[in-house]
Scaffold this active site. Structure first.
Site, PDB file in Angstrom:
ATOM      1  N   ASP A   1       0.830  -1.209   0.000  1.00  0.00           N
ATOM      2  CA  ASP A   1       0.000   0.000   0.000  1.00  0.00           C
ATOM      3  C   ASP A   1       0.868   1.264   0.000  1.00  0.00           C
ATOM      4  O   ASP A   1       0.373   2.376   0.216  1.00  0.00           O
ATOM      5  CB  ASP A   1      -0.988   0.006   1.186  1.00  0.00           C
TER       6      ASP A   1
ATOM      7  N   ASP B   1       5.056  -0.731   7.492  1.00  0.00           N
ATOM      8  CA  ASP B   1       4.186  -1.330   8.508  1.00  0.00           C
ATOM      9  C   ASP B   1       4.970  -2.256   9.438  1.00  0.00           C
ATOM     10  O   ASP B   1       6.156  -2.529   9.215  1.00  0.00           O
ATOM     11  CB  ASP B   1       3.025  -2.091   7.841  1.00  0.00           C
TER      12      ASP B   1
ATOM     13  N   ASP C   1       7.634   5.332  21.222  1.00  0.00           N
ATOM     14  CA  ASP C   1       7.551   6.772  21.387  1.00  0.00           C
ATOM     15  C   ASP C   1       6.378   7.079  22.310  1.00  0.00           C
ATOM     16  O   ASP C   1       5.299   6.522  22.128  1.00  0.00           O
ATOM     17  CB  ASP C   1       7.309   7.424  20.020  1.00  0.00           C
TER      18      ASP C   1
ATOM     19  N   ASP D   1       8.522  12.092  23.963  1.00  0.00           N
ATOM     20  CA  ASP D   1       8.426  13.225  23.042  1.00  0.00           C
ATOM     21  C   ASP D   1       8.264  14.552  23.787  1.00  0.00           C
ATOM     22  O   ASP D   1       7.448  14.658  24.717  1.00  0.00           O
ATOM     23  CB  ASP D   1       7.190  12.985  22.150  1.00  0.00           C
TER      24      ASP D   1
ATOM     25  N   GLU E   1      13.080  13.616  25.126  1.00  0.00           N
ATOM     26  CA  GLU E   1      13.451  14.643  24.148  1.00  0.00           C
ATOM     27  C   GLU E   1      13.321  15.978  24.869  1.00  0.00           C
ATOM     28  O   GLU E   1      12.217  16.426  25.164  1.00  0.00           O
ATOM     29  CB  GLU E   1      12.525  14.586  22.937  1.00  0.00           C
TER      30      GLU E   1
ATOM     31  N   HIS F   1      14.412  11.573  12.902  1.00  0.00           N
ATOM     32  CA  HIS F   1      13.372  11.887  11.917  1.00  0.00           C
ATOM     33  C   HIS F   1      13.062  13.373  11.812  1.00  0.00           C
ATOM     34  O   HIS F   1      12.247  13.765  10.975  1.00  0.00           O
ATOM     35  CB  HIS F   1      12.096  11.108  12.287  1.00  0.00           C
ATOM     36  N   ASP F   2      13.648  14.184  12.672  1.00  0.00           N
ATOM     37  CA  ASP F   2      13.414  15.628  12.609  1.00  0.00           C
ATOM     38  C   ASP F   2      14.607  16.382  12.027  1.00  0.00           C
ATOM     39  O   ASP F   2      14.555  17.603  11.874  1.00  0.00           O
ATOM     40  CB  ASP F   2      13.166  16.197  14.018  1.00  0.00           C
TER      41      ASP F   2
END
Ligand code: NOJ
Length: 555
Positions: free
Chosen positions: A26, A30, A99, A203, A257, A330-331
């Site tokens: 898709d 996943d 997370d 986070d 974080e 990822h940031d």
């Protein structure tokens, strides 16, 4: 169960699930996809995974907006898939941390929906609603948030009340002053710990306590009000409560974080006696190429700045707490083009050099997916290619404010978080073996060359270099506990340090420049044994472009 220090021996690999591996065609990564790659991760040598959010979510901020903490976003799979992942990873000696996003929820969360429906609902006090000024015509104060613009959104056009959101509009902040909210968080923690997860990456955890005056603050270029909403008055109390009521009963770890926290604040957060967090992510080193921590205010990267920051944190937490070590997530945009180079000629050498620079410091190393094959930025060319809510908001802002707009437009493609979020390149087939159909965001234009298959087939690849430094880290206790000592303090090009314990001295040399750099100081290299280098041949008198070496000697 006893709370142990296993995290001090962990090598943690961060997975951004939507971009790691798609198993059901898709175009979206996943959990079964992750399971299919556990052997790859095992081969790399990591022993813990940090999973970016997989909870049910409308995905306004790619899962950092949670609508149900007790279920999985269907395109990622099911709760059973998650249980299988935990079980299979554990069988392979790999721990899983999740997370934990509890500064805010999604606006689609049932709590928020109930809060909107009925002002007398107990859920109203789960969030931070305030009356606007001028009979609701203006927001309650002048605070601005992380994705640009006001932190307040009117709950509906007819109301005079606004809710606080430090991130996107779809991410209302929770009201931690309400003990019911804290109870909910504790239940969430215990639910996942009971399922077998080994800890949490918390986070923006330093935002959970806010000063309660909610008054205007002195306007700033970015983050007006941050003195009221970062490191708030009850932060330590809240974290300790989570520790006592949840973490203490499990052998788990936490890494917070800690946006814009100083070393002084971090020392308290990770002081084992205080029982709050095990580690923090500080961003001082990733801010060495910008001004005031604003990534759009780009500055020239300087080794001297980096050295200062690293020394401060290495010395500061030595025997007092524990550092986290990372150069990507990822940031952040990809490190190789940022602190090294993406040029054909030295991409591999500079990726290995960066790996060497941070892997031998004291702390727990984190590797972000793709970093282990020297993945580069995505080279976006049009705003239509960008999916990230932060970049989109900033772009919208750039249309309104000319001066800020110029800066944003100039750097948006280079600094966009999507650079780290494009799909993992597994091979050179269409869609890089990530998926058999078009992915949710485009592949890197260089995926046919920079991919896992090529890395595995090349004994000289960045992948095998990471594999080797992981082995070295596990072998010598001096890397875990030795004292950090800066050397070659005045160099503008070489970042060098010693790590020392009773038995060994380790010496790390890394050249951040693309030219030969003379070793002017006597380092007595002949006393040492070379453990690893990114060049086949080394000269005692100089370092080649982006050269890295690690030596060891017995004391
Ligand atoms: C920090 C996360 O790393 C980032 O991706 C997210 O947008 C914000 N927190 C809001 O949750």
């Amino acid at each position: 169960m006893k709370h142990t220090d296993w995290y001090k021996d962990a090598i943690i690999y961060q997975i951004y699930p939507r971009s790691f591996k798609d198993s059901n065609a898709d175009g979206f990564g996943d959990i079964p996809g992750i399971i299919s790659k556990l052997d790859y991760l095992k081969q790399l040598g990591i022993n813990c995974i940090w999973l970016s959010p997989v909870y049910d979510s409308p995905q306004e901020d790619n899962g950092y907006d949670i609508a149900n903490y007790y279920d999985i976003y269907p395109p990622f799979g099911t709760l059973d898939d998650m249980k299988t992942l935990i079980k299979k990873a554990h069988e392979k000696g790999i721990r899983i941390i999740m997370d934990l996003v509890v500064n805010h929820t999604s606006n689609q969360h049932r709590w928020f929906q109930e809060a909107l429906k009925n002002k007398n609902s107990p859920y109203r006090n789960y969030y931070i609603f305030k009356k606007g000024k001028n009979n609701g015509k203006k927001p309650p104060n002048n605070w601005t948030g992380f994705f640009g613009g006001s932190t307040w959104e009117k709950e509906n056009p007819n109301s005079d009340e606004y809710y606080l959101h430090l991130f996107a509009k779809g991410q209302p902040d929770l009201n931690w002053e309400n003990e019911k909210v804290r109870e909910e968080v504790i239940n969430i923690l215990r639910f996942w710990l009971d399922l077998g997860v080994d800890g949490f990456r918390c986070d923006v955890i330093t935002l959970i306590s806010k000063k309660q005056d909610f008054k205007n603050r002195f306007p700033k270029l970015a983050l007006t009000g941050k003195d009221a909403y970062i490191n708030g008055p009850r932060l330590h109390e809240y974290l300790h409560e989570l520790y006592v009521k949840a973490y203490a009963d499990y052998d788990c770890m936490t890494v917070g974080e800690t946006v814009l926290s100083s070393l002084k604040q971090a020392k308290n957060l990770v002081d084992p006696k205080r029982q709050e967090l095990d580690m923090v992510f500080n961003f001082d080193h990733t801010d060495t190429d910008n001004y005031f921590g604003v990534k759009y205010l780009k500055a020239k990267f300087k080794v001297k700045k980096l050295r200062k920051v690293i020394q401060r944190w290495q010395d500061g937490l030595y025997q007092k707490g524990w550092n986290s070590l990372f150069i990507e997530n990822h940031d952040q945009r990809r490190s190789v083009g940022r602190f090294g180079t993406c040029d054909q000629k030295y991409r591999v050498e500079s990726s290995k050099m960066l790996a060497t620079f941070y892997f031998f410091l004291q702390g727990t190393p984190f590797i972000y997916q793709g970093q282990e094959i020297g993945t580069t930025n995505a080279y976006f060319k049009s705003i239509d290619e960008i999916k990230d809510v932060e970049a989109k908001n900033m772009y919208a802002l750039s249309q309104k404010n000319k001066l800020i707009g110029l800066l944003i437009k100039k750097y948006i493609f280079e600094v966009s978080r999507d650079n780290a979020r494009i799909p993992m390149a597994w091979d050179d087939s269409s869609y890089g073996g990530f998926s058999s159909v078009k992915p949710w965001i485009r592949m890197n234009s260089n995926y046919e060359k920079i991919n896992v298959k090529n890395a595995i087939n090349d004994s000289n690849s960045v992948f095998y270099y990471y594999q080797k430094i992981i082995e070295i880290r596990k072998k010598y206790p001096v890397i875990k506990d030795g004292k950090y000592i800066t050397i070659l303090k005045h160099s503008n090009s070489i970042f060098a340090y010693l790590r020392k314990d009773k038995k060994h001295t380790l010496l790390a040399l890394t050249n951040f420049k693309n030219k030969n750099i003379k070793l002017t100081k006597k380092l007595n290299l002949c006393d040492y044994k070379l453990l690893i280098s990114n060049y086949m041949e080394n000269d005692d008198n100089y370092l080649k472009p982006y050269e890295a070496r690690v030596y060891l000697k017995e004391n």
